[in-house]
Scaffold this motif. Structure first.
Motif, PDB file in Angstrom:
ATOM      1  N   ARG A 172      -6.823  -0.450  -7.510  1.00 59.44           N
ATOM      2  CA  ARG A 172      -7.945   0.441  -7.759  1.00 59.44           C
ATOM      3  C   ARG A 172      -8.147   1.324  -6.529  1.00 59.44           C
ATOM      4  O   ARG A 172      -8.393   0.807  -5.425  1.00 59.44           O
ATOM      5  CB  ARG A 172      -9.241  -0.341  -8.043  1.00 59.44           C
ATOM      6  CG  ARG A 172      -9.326  -0.944  -9.422  1.00 59.44           C
ATOM      7  CD  ARG A 172      -9.635   0.127 -10.468  1.00 59.44           C
ATOM      8  NE  ARG A 172      -9.816  -0.454 -11.781  1.00 59.44           N
ATOM      9  CZ  ARG A 172      -9.144  -0.104 -12.865  1.00 59.44           C
ATOM     10  NH1 ARG A 172      -8.216   0.841 -12.794  1.00 59.44           N
ATOM     11  NH2 ARG A 172      -9.400  -0.674 -14.023  1.00 59.44           N
ATOM     12  N   ASN A 173      -8.006   2.622  -6.718  1.00 67.93           N
ATOM     13  CA  ASN A 173      -8.249   3.575  -5.618  1.00 67.93           C
ATOM     14  C   ASN A 173      -7.454   3.235  -4.366  1.00 67.93           C
ATOM     15  O   ASN A 173      -7.968   3.278  -3.244  1.00 67.93           O
ATOM     16  CB  ASN A 173      -9.746   3.642  -5.298  1.00 67.93           C
ATOM     17  CG  ASN A 173     -10.575   4.088  -6.473  1.00 67.93           C
ATOM     18  OD1 ASN A 173     -10.197   5.000  -7.199  1.00 67.93           O
ATOM     19  ND2 ASN A 173     -11.715   3.417  -6.666  1.00 67.93           N
ATOM     20  N   ARG A 222       0.830  -1.193   0.000  1.00 66.16           N
ATOM     21  CA  ARG A 222       0.000   0.000   0.000  1.00 66.16           C
ATOM     22  C   ARG A 222       0.874   1.256   0.000  1.00 66.16           C
ATOM     23  O   ARG A 222       0.509   2.297  -0.558  1.00 66.16           O
ATOM     24  CB  ARG A 222      -0.932   0.008   1.213  1.00 66.16           C
ATOM     25  CG  ARG A 222      -2.008   1.084   1.147  1.00 66.16           C
ATOM     26  CD  ARG A 222      -2.851   1.079   2.411  1.00 66.16           C
ATOM     27  NE  ARG A 222      -3.605  -0.149   2.579  1.00 66.16           N
ATOM     28  CZ  ARG A 222      -4.798  -0.367   2.055  1.00 66.16           C
ATOM     29  NH1 ARG A 222      -5.357   0.548   1.280  1.00 66.16           N
ATOM     30  NH2 ARG A 222      -5.440  -1.495   2.287  1.00 66.16           N
ATOM     31  N   ASP A 223       2.072   1.167   0.608  1.00 63.63           N
ATOM     32  CA  ASP A 223       3.008   2.288   0.609  1.00 63.63           C
ATOM     33  C   ASP A 223       3.404   2.665  -0.819  1.00 63.63           C
ATOM     34  O   ASP A 223       3.598   3.849  -1.129  1.00 63.63           O
ATOM     35  CB  ASP A 223       4.263   1.931   1.407  1.00 63.63           C
ATOM     36  CG  ASP A 223       3.950   1.566   2.847  1.00 63.63           C
ATOM     37  OD1 ASP A 223       3.261   0.543   3.042  1.00 63.63           O
ATOM     38  OD2 ASP A 223       4.386   2.276   3.758  1.00 63.63           O
ATOM     39  N   ASN A 230      -1.741   8.031  -8.882  1.00 66.27           N
ATOM     40  CA  ASN A 230      -2.477   7.653 -10.084  1.00 66.27           C
ATOM     41  C   ASN A 230      -1.678   6.823 -11.087  1.00 66.27           C
ATOM     42  O   ASN A 230      -2.253   5.958 -11.749  1.00 66.27           O
ATOM     43  CB  ASN A 230      -3.025   8.904 -10.774  1.00 66.27           C
ATOM     44  CG  ASN A 230      -4.002   8.551 -11.871  1.00 66.27           C
ATOM     45  OD1 ASN A 230      -5.051   7.971 -11.613  1.00 66.27           O
ATOM     46  ND2 ASN A 230      -3.662   8.885 -13.108  1.00 66.27           N
ATOM     47  N   PRO A 231      -0.363   7.032 -11.264  1.00 61.13           N
ATOM     48  CA  PRO A 231       0.372   6.212 -12.234  1.00 61.13           C
ATOM     49  C   PRO A 231       0.282   4.706 -11.980  1.00 61.13           C
ATOM     50  O   PRO A 231       0.420   3.912 -12.913  1.00 61.13           O
ATOM     51  CB  PRO A 231       1.815   6.712 -12.098  1.00 61.13           C
ATOM     52  CG  PRO A 231       1.657   8.142 -11.698  1.00 61.13           C
ATOM     53  CD  PRO A 231       0.472   8.141 -10.764  1.00 61.13           C
ATOM     54  N   LEU A 232       0.051   4.295 -10.729  1.00 62.16           N
ATOM     55  CA  LEU A 232      -0.054   2.869 -10.425  1.00 62.16           C
ATOM     56  C   LEU A 232      -1.463   2.333 -10.675  1.00 62.16           C
ATOM     57  O   LEU A 232      -1.661   1.116 -10.773  1.00 62.16           O
ATOM     58  CB  LEU A 232       0.340   2.608  -8.968  1.00 62.16           C
ATOM     59  CG  LEU A 232       0.526   1.146  -8.548  1.00 62.16           C
ATOM     60  CD1 LEU A 232       1.735   0.528  -9.238  1.00 62.16           C
ATOM     61  CD2 LEU A 232       0.670   1.027  -7.029  1.00 62.16           C
ATOM     62  N   GLU A 233      -2.435   3.221 -10.806  1.00 59.74           N
ATOM     63  CA  GLU A 233      -3.828   2.813 -10.958  1.00 59.74           C
ATOM     64  C   GLU A 233      -3.995   1.858 -12.138  1.00 59.74           C
ATOM     65  O   GLU A 233      -3.528   2.107 -13.253  1.00 59.74           O
ATOM     66  CB  GLU A 233      -4.700   4.051 -11.174  1.00 59.74           C
ATOM     67  CG  GLU A 233      -6.183   3.783 -11.195  1.00 59.74           C
ATOM     68  CD  GLU A 233      -6.773   3.551  -9.812  1.00 59.74           C
ATOM     69  OE1 GLU A 233      -7.988   3.337  -9.727  1.00 59.74           O
ATOM     70  OE2 GLU A 233      -6.023   3.576  -8.814  1.00 59.74           O
ATOM     71  N   GLY A 234      -4.660   0.724 -11.898  1.00 61.84           N
ATOM     72  CA  GLY A 234      -4.915  -0.262 -12.940  1.00 61.84           C
ATOM     73  C   GLY A 234      -3.820  -1.283 -13.135  1.00 61.84           C
ATOM     74  O   GLY A 234      -4.013  -2.258 -13.868  1.00 61.84           O
TER      75      GLY A 234
END
Length: 383
Positions: free
Chosen positions: A376-377, A268-269, A276-280
Motif C-alpha cells: 500500500r503506497n 521496496r525497490d 501502481n501495478p504492484l499496489e494491493g
C-alpha cells in the motif's frame, strides 16, 4: 519496464554496500582480538546476482553491531566484523575459509540467499565453526544434520504453509495457479505450497516452473491467462517479478488476486520500479519492521539515508542481536554460544520483530515466522 532488471537494483546495492563498509565494518585487516574472544565474520553476496539481498542482510548486522557497541560491546569490548563477498556458489567455500583462516573468525553470519547458504554452511561445518544463518530460508539447509549451524529466521516451509492456508481460507473455489522459479528459495516455497495444498485438498489449476535466470515469462504468463487462473501464487526473485509484470502488461492480463512470495516481492525497490501495478498485491514474508522494530527502521534510515528496502535487514538485525546478547550472557565465550542458544526459550514477541527464540534439533528457530502483508503506497502493511 523492459529496461528494468536486477542491474538497476544492484547500482544502489553496491553504492550503499560500499558506504556501509566504509562506515565502520572491520575487514580482515582488523587487529586480532585476544585469544578466546569472539571474532565475527559475515559471508554474504555483496556483488553478483544476489548482491541486493546480501547488502540488505549486511545492513541489519551492522545496525545490531552499532547498537550493541553503544551499550558497551561484548564483554566490554567493541564488536568488529570481517566481511567476505561470495558472489556465486563456487565462491562461497572460499569466502568462508578466508574468514576463518585469514580473519580468524570463530562465529560466522550469512547468507543473504539460499543458493549460497548451502555451500557456505557446508564449509563452516567442515571447519567446525559456528555459522548463524540469518536470512536464507530454504528448508533443506537445515536437514543435513550439521552440528555447527543455527538459523534464526523463518523457512520456506513456513511460507508455503501460510500461502496454502491463505488460499484455503480466503480464496476457496477459485481457479488457482502456481508460478515459481526453480531456484533454491523459489523452488522450495513452491514444493511446500504444493504439499500443503494437496493435504488441504485444494486443487491447483496450473503449476509452472521456470529457471531462476529466465529472460522473460511471456510463455508461462500466457499459459496462466489461457487457463483462466484467478488466484496466482508467484514465488520469485527481483528479476522475475519484473519479468512477470512486463509479461502481464504485454498480454493485457492480470489475475484477480496475486500472492507474491520470495525476495522479489518484499523489496521496496520492486515497489519503486513497478509503481501502481504492484499496489494491493499480497505478500508472504517475514514481518516488515512491525511495532517495536520501528526504532530499528529509524536507525536504518539515519545510517543509510534511505528507508529499509526489505524485511531481510530487520530479520538479520534480530538474529545478529540475539547472538550478541547470548554471548554477553555467556561471558563473551564463543565456545558456549551454540549450546546456550539451543537452550533459549523466548516466547513469540520477545524479539524486536515479534520473533521468539526456540531451536529444534535441526538448529531451526521455530519461534520465527512469516506473515501475510500487502503493498500500500509503497509500503508493506499487514493484510
Amino acid at each position: 519496464m523492459s529496461s528494468l532488471s536486477r542491474r538497476s537494483f544492484l547500482g544502489a546495492a553496491t553504492t550503499f554496500g560500499l558506504a556501509a563498509r566504509a562506515a565502520g565494518a572491520a575487514t580482515a585487516g582488523t587487529p586480532a582480538a585476544p585469544a578466546g574472544a569472539p571474532k565475527f565474520g559475515a559471508a554474504l553476496p555483496l556483488t553478483g546476482a544476489y548482491a541486493l539481498e546480501g547488502d540488505e542482510a549486511l545492513r541489519g548486522v551492522l545496525l545490531a553491531i552499532e547498537q550493541v557497541n553503544a551499550q558497551g560491546g561484548i564483554g566490554g569490548k567493541p564488536i568488529a566484523l570481517a566481511q567476505a563477498d561470495m558472489p556465486s556458489q563456487s565462491a562461497a567455500a572460499g569466502a568462508v575459509n578466508g574468514l576463518i583462516s585469514g580473519a580468524h573468525a570463530n562465529i560466522l553470519f550469512g547468507s543473504g540467499t539460499s543458493a549460497l547458504s548451502y555451500p557456505a554452511t557446508a564449509a563452516a561445518e567442515l571447519a567446525q565453526t559456528p555459522f548463524i544463518e540469518l536470512t536464507a530460508p530454504a528448508d533443506g539447509i537445515m536437514t543435513r544434520g550439521f552440528k555447527f549451524l543455527l538459523r534464526t529466521g523463518p523457512t520456506t516451509n513456513m511460507t508455503g504453509n501460510l500461502a496454502a492456508a491463505t488460499i484455503q481460507a480466503r480464496f476457496a473455489g477459485r481457479r488457482l495457479g502456481l508460478l515459481f522459479n526453480t531456484g533454491a528459495t523459489g523452488g522450495a516455497i513452491a514444493a511446500a505450497a504444493i504439499a500443503a495444498l494437496a493435504t488441504a485438498k485444494v486443487p491447483v489449476t496450473l503449476s509452472a516452473g521456470y529457471p531462476e535466470d529466465a529472460a522473460d515469462l511471456y510463455e508461462q504468463t500466457g499459459r496462466m491467462m489461457r487457463a483462466k487462473v484467478d488466484v496466482l501464487l508467484h514465488a520469485a526473485g527481483p528479476d522475475d517479478v519484473l519479468a512477470f509484470f512486463q509479461a502481464m502488461k504485454v498480454l493485457n492480463w492480470t489475475p484477480g488476486t496475486l500472492i507474491g512470495c520470495g525476495p522479489g516481492y518484499e523489496l521496496r525497490d520492486t515497489a519503486q520500479a513497478l509503481g501502481n501495478p504492484l499496489e494491493g498485491t499480497l505478500v508472504i514474508a517475514a514481518p516488515f519492521y512491525p511495532g517495536e522494530a520501528g526504532r530499528i527502521a529509524s536507525a536504518y534510515e539515519a545510517r543509510f539515508a534511505v528507508k529499509p528496502r526489505s524485511a531481510q535487514s530487520c530479520t538479520a538485525y534480530v538474529g545478529a542481536k540475539l547472538v550478541f546478547d547470548t554471548l554477553n550472557a555467556a561471558g563473551a565465550d564463543p565456545s558456549k554460544l551454540l549450546a546456550m542458544m539451543r537452550k533459549l526459550n523466548l516466547p513469540f514477541g520477545a524479539l524486536a520483530n515479534g520473533f521468539g527464540a526456540s531451536f529444534d534439533n535441526t538448529g531451526q528457530n521455530t519461534a520465527s515466522f512469516v506473515t501475510l502483508q500487502r503493498w500500500r503506497n509503497g509500503t508493506l502493511i499487514p493484510a
